[in-house]
Design an enzyme around this catalytic site. Structure first.
Site, short mmCIF file in Angstrom:
data_model
loop_
_atom_site.label_atom_id
_atom_site.label_comp_id
_atom_site.label_asym_id
_atom_site.label_seq_id
_atom_site.Cartn_x
_atom_site.Cartn_y
_atom_site.Cartn_z
N ASP A 204 0.31 -7.65 1.82
CA ASP A 204 0.65 -5.99 1.72
C ASP A 204 1.98 -6.04 2.00
O ASP A 204 2.66 -5.65 2.84
CB ASP A 204 -0.05 -5.40 2.75
CG ASP A 204 0.01 -3.97 2.84
OD1 ASP A 204 0.64 -3.46 1.92
OD2 ASP A 204 -0.28 -3.45 3.44
N HIS B 271 1.10 -1.26 -0.07
CA HIS B 271 0.04 -0.14 0.04
C HIS B 271 0.71 1.13 -0.12
O HIS B 271 0.38 2.51 0.17
CB HIS B 271 -1.21 -0.01 1.13
CG HIS B 271 -0.55 0.38 2.55
ND1 HIS B 271 -0.14 -0.59 3.50
CD2 HIS B 271 -0.19 1.50 3.11
CE1 HIS B 271 0.21 0.23 4.55
NE2 HIS B 271 0.06 1.27 4.29
N GLN C 121 0.71 6.10 11.55
CA GLN C 121 0.96 6.53 10.12
C GLN C 121 2.28 6.98 9.80
O GLN C 121 3.01 7.73 10.44
CB GLN C 121 0.20 7.64 9.91
CG GLN C 121 -1.41 7.38 9.06
CD GLN C 121 -2.11 6.47 9.86
OE1 GLN C 121 -2.22 6.29 11.12
NE2 GLN C 121 -2.85 5.29 9.10
N GLY C 122 2.87 6.50 8.62
CA GLY C 122 4.24 6.71 8.34
C GLY C 122 5.36 5.56 8.69
O GLY C 122 6.24 5.59 8.37
N ASP C 123 4.65 4.76 9.38
CA ASP C 123 5.63 3.53 9.80
C ASP C 123 5.20 2.55 8.95
O ASP C 123 6.08 1.46 8.68
CB ASP C 123 5.24 2.94 11.31
CG ASP C 123 5.58 4.09 12.28
OD1 ASP C 123 6.73 4.51 12.15
OD2 ASP C 123 4.73 4.20 13.57
N SER C 124 4.18 2.48 8.02
CA SER C 124 3.91 1.36 7.14
C SER C 124 4.94 0.95 6.32
O SER C 124 5.94 1.98 6.02
CB SER C 124 2.76 2.01 6.46
OG SER C 124 1.64 1.91 6.67
N1 ARG Z 1 -1.31 2.32 7.11
C1 ARG Z 1 -0.60 3.19 7.83
C2 ARG Z 1 0.61 3.91 7.02
O1 ARG Z 1 0.13 3.82 5.77
C3 ARG Z 1 0.07 2.42 8.99
C4 ARG Z 1 -0.76 2.23 10.18
C5 ARG Z 1 -0.43 1.39 11.29
N2 ARG Z 1 -1.47 1.56 12.11
C6 ARG Z 1 -1.57 0.94 13.57
N3 ARG Z 1 -2.67 1.17 14.07
N4 ARG Z 1 -0.72 -0.21 13.74
O2 ARG Z 1 1.63 4.27 7.67
#
Ligand code: ARG
Length: 253
Positions: free
Chosen positions: A109, A63, A199-202
């Site tokens: 993913d 993603h 967000q940003g750790d993905s």
């Molecule tokens: N989708 C998020 C990203 O793009 C990562 C989200 C992780 N969230 C969590 N609650 N562990 O960075």
């Protein structure tokens, strides 16, 4: 499946100056990683994390990328916990391979980013090839938000999160009811929340020690409802499920 808001890839903040205010020392609920503690950690310019899988390939989340093909738009920054350090290594991408089973009911993913040149001075993170390590306590790290909705971080943050079973994770309701058990693995502090990726750790790794005390990657930061909420664990790509496909794809890059 990830809600749109949860899936959003965070755009890095405009470059801060050296005199910027020190970041929060608390990924959510974390602390600063020491220089060299997790050498394979990669920051990707689209606002995601990753892990050095081979000297020239970064493993990240599907993603975080738009598709498979030649791609010279991504910059990988690695080698220093401080993204603004003058001693970081910055390498451009040449090609992206996006898991062909994402987003489908099969899950997966994950994506691979081929770098323009090999990075031979930095340790790599091997991936789990069996389910043996899909339990216990995991380490997480990243330059993403330190609070839900908060700013991206200059310094790498780390934390530890316990494994959450598929049954417990599904029972969290909402998006979690659609958990793909074979493709996703959950982790977090169910009772209280407070520690999580965000967000940003993905695309960054979730990892632990194996039987030989070596680091091994078991997950890829994928999604969650908000960050660090009680009863709402983080969801990670189950790396062992895709290990053979990842290795086969990497061999072709
Ligand atoms: N989708 C998020 C990203 O793009 C990562 C989200 C992780 N969230 C969590 N609650 N562990 O960075």
């Amino acid at each position: 499946m990830c809600a749109a808001a949860v899936l959003a890839v965070v755009t890095p903040a405009a470059s801060a100056t050296e005199s910027a205010v020190p970041p929060s020392t608390n990924v959510v609920g974390g602390t600063r990683a020491a220089q060299g503690e997790f050498p394979w950690m990669v920051r990707l310019s689209m606002g995601c994390g990753g892990a050095l899988y081979t000297s020239q390939i970064v493993l990240t989340a599907a993603h975080c990328v738009s598709g498979t093909g030649a791609n010279t738009t991504i910059t990988a920054t690695l080698g220093n916990v401080d993204l603004q350090s003058t001693s970081t290594t910055k390498v451009k991408s040449t090609y992206v391979y996006r898991s062909p089973t994402y987003p489908t009911s099969t899950g997966g993913d994950w994506a691979l980013i081929k770098l323009a040149s090999p990075v031979t001075t930095i340790a790599k993170l091997p991936i789990a090839t069996t389910t043996a390590y899909n339990s216990g306590t995991f380490d997480i790290a990243g330059w993403g938000s330190a609070t839900e909705g908060g700013a991206q971080q200059r310094y790498l943050l780390k934390a530890k999160v316990p494994f959450v079973s598929d049954a417990t994770c599904k029972a969290a309701g909402g998006s979690y009811a659609g958990l793909i058990s074979s493709a996703e693995i959950c982790a977090g502090v169910m009772a209280t929340g407070g520690i999580d990726t965000c967000q940003g750790d993905s695309g960054g790794p979730m990892f632990r020690r194996d039987a030989s005390n070596a680091w091994i990657q078991v997950g890829i930061v994928s999604w969650g409802e908000g960050c660090a909420r009680a009863g709402k664990p983080g969801v990670y790509t189950e790396v062992s499920t895709f290990a053979a496909k990842i290795a086969a794809a990497a061999a072709t890059l």
